[in-house]
Design a protein around this motif. Sequence first.
Motif, PDB file in Angstrom:
ATOM      1  N   ALA A 278       0.830  -1.206   0.000  1.00 21.28           N
ATOM      2  CA  ALA A 278       0.000   0.000   0.000  1.00 21.28           C
ATOM      3  C   ALA A 278       0.862   1.254   0.000  1.00 21.28           C
ATOM      4  O   ALA A 278       0.543   2.246  -0.673  1.00 21.28           O
ATOM      5  CB  ALA A 278      -0.934  -0.005   1.208  1.00 21.28           C
ATOM      6  N   GLN A 279       1.973   1.231   0.757  1.00 18.87           N
ATOM      7  CA  GLN A 279       2.860   2.398   0.795  1.00 18.87           C
ATOM      8  C   GLN A 279       3.524   2.626  -0.563  1.00 18.87           C
ATOM      9  O   GLN A 279       3.598   3.768  -1.038  1.00 18.87           O
ATOM     10  CB  GLN A 279       3.918   2.197   1.886  1.00 18.87           C
ATOM     11  CG  GLN A 279       3.372   2.316   3.304  1.00 18.87           C
ATOM     12  CD  GLN A 279       4.389   1.887   4.347  1.00 18.87           C
ATOM     13  OE1 GLN A 279       5.392   1.238   4.037  1.00 18.87           O
ATOM     14  NE2 GLN A 279       4.121   2.240   5.596  1.00 18.87           N
ATOM     15  N   ARG A 280       3.990   1.559  -1.171  1.00 15.92           N
ATOM     16  CA  ARG A 280       4.615   1.700  -2.497  1.00 15.92           C
ATOM     17  C   ARG A 280       3.609   2.209  -3.525  1.00 15.92           C
ATOM     18  O   ARG A 280       3.926   3.083  -4.340  1.00 15.92           O
ATOM     19  CB  ARG A 280       5.214   0.369  -2.966  1.00 15.92           C
ATOM     20  CG  ARG A 280       6.464  -0.053  -2.229  1.00 15.92           C
ATOM     21  CD  ARG A 280       7.222  -1.115  -3.010  1.00 15.92           C
ATOM     22  NE  ARG A 280       6.364  -2.231  -3.394  1.00 15.92           N
ATOM     23  CZ  ARG A 280       6.109  -3.287  -2.634  1.00 15.92           C
ATOM     24  NH1 ARG A 280       6.635  -3.348  -1.403  1.00 15.92           N
ATOM     25  NH2 ARG A 280       5.336  -4.262  -3.057  1.00 15.92           N
ATOM     26  N   ALA A 281       2.397   1.671  -3.476  1.00 14.06           N
ATOM     27  CA  ALA A 281       1.373   2.092  -4.435  1.00 14.06           C
ATOM     28  C   ALA A 281       1.046   3.570  -4.257  1.00 14.06           C
ATOM     29  O   ALA A 281       0.873   4.306  -5.243  1.00 14.06           O
ATOM     30  CB  ALA A 281       0.114   1.248  -4.265  1.00 14.06           C
ATOM     31  N   ALA A 282       0.970   4.026  -2.993  1.00 15.49           N
ATOM     32  CA  ALA A 282       0.686   5.440  -2.733  1.00 15.49           C
ATOM     33  C   ALA A 282       1.826   6.321  -3.227  1.00 15.49           C
ATOM     34  O   ALA A 282       1.589   7.398  -3.789  1.00 15.49           O
ATOM     35  CB  ALA A 282       0.449   5.655  -1.236  1.00 15.49           C
ATOM     36  N   ASP A 317       6.606  -1.735  -9.131  1.00 21.36           N
ATOM     37  CA  ASP A 317       5.365  -2.400  -8.742  1.00 21.36           C
ATOM     38  C   ASP A 317       5.600  -3.468  -7.679  1.00 21.36           C
ATOM     39  O   ASP A 317       4.900  -3.534  -6.675  1.00 21.36           O
ATOM     40  CB  ASP A 317       4.702  -3.013  -9.978  1.00 21.36           C
ATOM     41  CG  ASP A 317       3.423  -3.743  -9.631  1.00 21.36           C
ATOM     42  OD1 ASP A 317       2.600  -3.170  -8.904  1.00 21.36           O
ATOM     43  OD2 ASP A 317       3.242  -4.889 -10.080  1.00 21.36           O
ATOM     44  N   ASP A 318       6.568  -4.317  -7.899  1.00 24.92           N
ATOM     45  CA  ASP A 318       6.827  -5.436  -6.985  1.00 24.92           C
ATOM     46  C   ASP A 318       8.310  -5.762  -7.049  1.00 24.92           C
ATOM     47  O   ASP A 318       8.829  -6.098  -8.108  1.00 24.92           O
ATOM     48  CB  ASP A 318       5.977  -6.647  -7.389  1.00 24.92           C
ATOM     49  CG  ASP A 318       6.069  -7.790  -6.387  1.00 24.92           C
ATOM     50  OD1 ASP A 318       6.919  -7.723  -5.474  1.00 24.92           O
ATOM     51  OD2 ASP A 318       5.300  -8.756  -6.523  1.00 24.92           O
ATOM     52  N   TYR A 319       8.970  -5.675  -5.917  1.00 28.90           N
ATOM     53  CA  TYR A 319      10.412  -5.926  -5.877  1.00 28.90           C
ATOM     54  C   TYR A 319      10.754  -7.392  -5.623  1.00 28.90           C
ATOM     55  O   TYR A 319      11.927  -7.759  -5.578  1.00 28.90           O
ATOM     56  CB  TYR A 319      11.069  -5.071  -4.794  1.00 28.90           C
ATOM     57  CG  TYR A 319      10.960  -3.583  -5.019  1.00 28.90           C
ATOM     58  CD1 TYR A 319      10.987  -3.027  -6.295  1.00 28.90           C
ATOM     59  CD2 TYR A 319      10.829  -2.715  -3.942  1.00 28.90           C
ATOM     60  CE1 TYR A 319      10.887  -1.666  -6.489  1.00 28.90           C
ATOM     61  CE2 TYR A 319      10.736  -1.334  -4.122  1.00 28.90           C
ATOM     62  CZ  TYR A 319      10.762  -0.819  -5.396  1.00 28.90           C
ATOM     63  OH  TYR A 319      10.664   0.545  -5.585  1.00 28.90           O
ATOM     64  N   GLY A 320       9.749  -8.221  -5.416  1.00 31.75           N
ATOM     65  CA  GLY A 320      10.019  -9.626  -5.131  1.00 31.75           C
ATOM     66  C   GLY A 320       9.981  -9.906  -3.643  1.00 31.75           C
ATOM     67  O   GLY A 320       9.338  -9.202  -2.859  1.00 31.75           O
ATOM     68  N   LEU A 344       9.225   6.864   5.347  1.00 31.93           N
ATOM     69  CA  LEU A 344       9.974   6.790   4.097  1.00 31.93           C
ATOM     70  C   LEU A 344       8.994   6.486   2.961  1.00 31.93           C
ATOM     71  O   LEU A 344       7.834   6.155   3.194  1.00 31.93           O
ATOM     72  CB  LEU A 344      11.039   5.693   4.183  1.00 31.93           C
ATOM     73  CG  LEU A 344      12.019   5.796   5.371  1.00 31.93           C
ATOM     74  CD1 LEU A 344      12.957   4.591   5.372  1.00 31.93           C
ATOM     75  CD2 LEU A 344      12.800   7.098   5.322  1.00 31.93           C
ATOM     76  N   THR A 345       9.457   6.585   1.734  1.00 37.38           N
ATOM     77  CA  THR A 345       8.548   6.382   0.593  1.00 37.38           C
ATOM     78  C   THR A 345       8.134   4.927   0.429  1.00 37.38           C
ATOM     79  O   THR A 345       7.076   4.633  -0.140  1.00 37.38           O
ATOM     80  CB  THR A 345       9.198   6.843  -0.718  1.00 37.38           C
ATOM     81  OG1 THR A 345      10.320   6.001  -1.022  1.00 37.38           O
ATOM     82  CG2 THR A 345       9.628   8.299  -0.631  1.00 37.38           C
ATOM     83  N   VAL A 512       0.686  10.257   7.799  1.00 39.33           N
ATOM     84  CA  VAL A 512       2.044  10.814   7.860  1.00 39.33           C
ATOM     85  C   VAL A 512       2.830  10.449   6.596  1.00 39.33           C
ATOM     86  O   VAL A 512       3.603  11.262   6.069  1.00 39.33           O
ATOM     87  CB  VAL A 512       2.769  10.314   9.123  1.00 39.33           C
ATOM     88  CG1 VAL A 512       4.241  10.703   9.096  1.00 39.33           C
ATOM     89  CG2 VAL A 512       2.116  10.880  10.371  1.00 39.33           C
ATOM     90  N   HIS A 513       2.617   9.244   6.092  1.00 43.19           N
ATOM     91  CA  HIS A 513       3.306   8.819   4.876  1.00 43.19           C
ATOM     92  C   HIS A 513       2.963   9.740   3.708  1.00 43.19           C
ATOM     93  O   HIS A 513       3.830  10.075   2.893  1.00 43.19           O
ATOM     94  CB  HIS A 513       2.933   7.375   4.543  1.00 43.19           C
ATOM     95  CG  HIS A 513       3.614   6.836   3.326  1.00 43.19           C
ATOM     96  ND1 HIS A 513       3.033   6.849   2.072  1.00 43.19           N
ATOM     97  CD2 HIS A 513       4.846   6.290   3.157  1.00 43.19           C
ATOM     98  CE1 HIS A 513       3.869   6.323   1.204  1.00 43.19           C
ATOM     99  NE2 HIS A 513       4.971   5.968   1.832  1.00 43.19           N
TER     100      HIS A 513
END
Length: 522
Positions: A278-282, A317-320, A344-345, A512-513
């Motif tokens: 969810a954080q990566r997608a945001a 999208d997906d780092y594995g 962090l991002t 906060v993110h």
Amino acid sequence: MTTLSSLNVATNLAADLTLADSVNPSVAADATNLSREAALSATASPSSIVTIPSGIGISVLETYTPEGVLSGAAPTVSWASDSNDAVTLRMKGDYAAQTMAGHFAGLGSALLDRFKTTGSDYAQSVSVTSASGVGGLTQSSSGPTGKIGLTVRTASGTTVEIALESEDGGLSVSIKSSATLSESERNALAKLSDGFQQAIDGLGAVPPKLDLSGLTQFDTSALASVNFQYSVTGDGDASISASYAQDSASRSLSVTSAAGTMSMKVDTSNSALWGTGAQRAASVASYLQQFDQANSRGHGNAALMSMFEDGFSQMNDDYGTASGQSLPGTAYAPWLQQSDAALLTGLGDFSASITDASTSPNPMRPGEVDSFSYQVSQTTQLAGTDQEGTISQRQQSHLSASYHQALSGGGKPVLTDSTASQNYDYMRIDDSAQSTVQLATQRGVLLNATLNQSSEQKTRDSKYERGELVSDVTTPKTASRSVDLRALLEPLIDNGDAARDTAEWQQKLTSVHAMILLNASS
């Protein structure tokens, strides 16, 4: 007075003589005498009309080229091997296609599908040669050339190379392996089949698109790296080259076309930086919004920016599977890892750039160029141990652009050598933005967490009326803010929401993110 018809008497007489001989030898002498009398009559009476009997029912004489080859003969199609396997059948449907995309349609996936079954090396080619000896059924030696490559290295160290090439109307493919693959390796390679073809089809589309999703998600337990190469040259505005490489530590992409260039690299070596899905997608969604805003403000190429956004999305999208690394100073409490990750991002460190092809649309001022250049990056510094440590993550972007704009309506002006056309605004953009988070933890305590953001936008507007500069105005805009992120989290830490991982704690981390993400207009 009678009319004279222009005739090539000698040629026609020869044709008649030949005709007489071939049709009826018994009347050859009569035909010869008749032709002689006609010739004398034509010479003696310039004003007379001489009519030579037509050769009705006679086949047209066959024509030969200067090389001595029969004109109109069918081209010769030559195959390297006489086979009806799936790859050859696909090539038989592709080689005569009128587009480069048609030449490679379904061919990459067919090669990988075959390798799954046989596991053996393979090569096939077809060449087309015209009767004159000139290669190419639909192309000439100066026509477009297409080359595609996929190099895969397995976890055991074996290298598999796949190559496709189209040139001068011919088509060739090959696949070879440096060693025999295991069944699991063959299966993992075969799973790249659709992704390989999707990448080929995307770059061959009009306009070209990036579809790397099927290459970024390979089986890392069986495969160590993937390297994809695509190049079409000599095809005018359709010429394009692209490369994508991925291993356990990084992913990199570069594209060059008539529209411009782009490149990006993502560091995936430290899974401690990876946030939740969810954080990566945001974060990705926020960056795509920043890209759109930059492209709109700088009047960039929409199609090229679309490819840039697709590449950024697919590469992040997906780092594995994470390797179990943790952020420094977070070993004492799980909530510390959660809080630090939320500040962090959630993305691996990266750098990306896009540059449009520049143009000079004003013939009266060729030094005024329409241009667009944008860079964005993230860098993270980690220091310390599991018990205590510091983290600093910086995001930054820079936009440099220039364009011509009509005085009325805001569209593109039509600029010519005429003074009457020289009514426009020449806009120059120079923007930059930064967002920096600094964290410090020690023995289970979040000592500090701060956010510093700043942005600067500078717009220069040079206004021309009938070719005369009537105004030249530069407008700056700056913004900055500093936030104590620890103060926002502290109440939930003190009352135990963080330790209990309550819904309120997760909601606060999400809010906060969103604050720490880069914003060029803040």
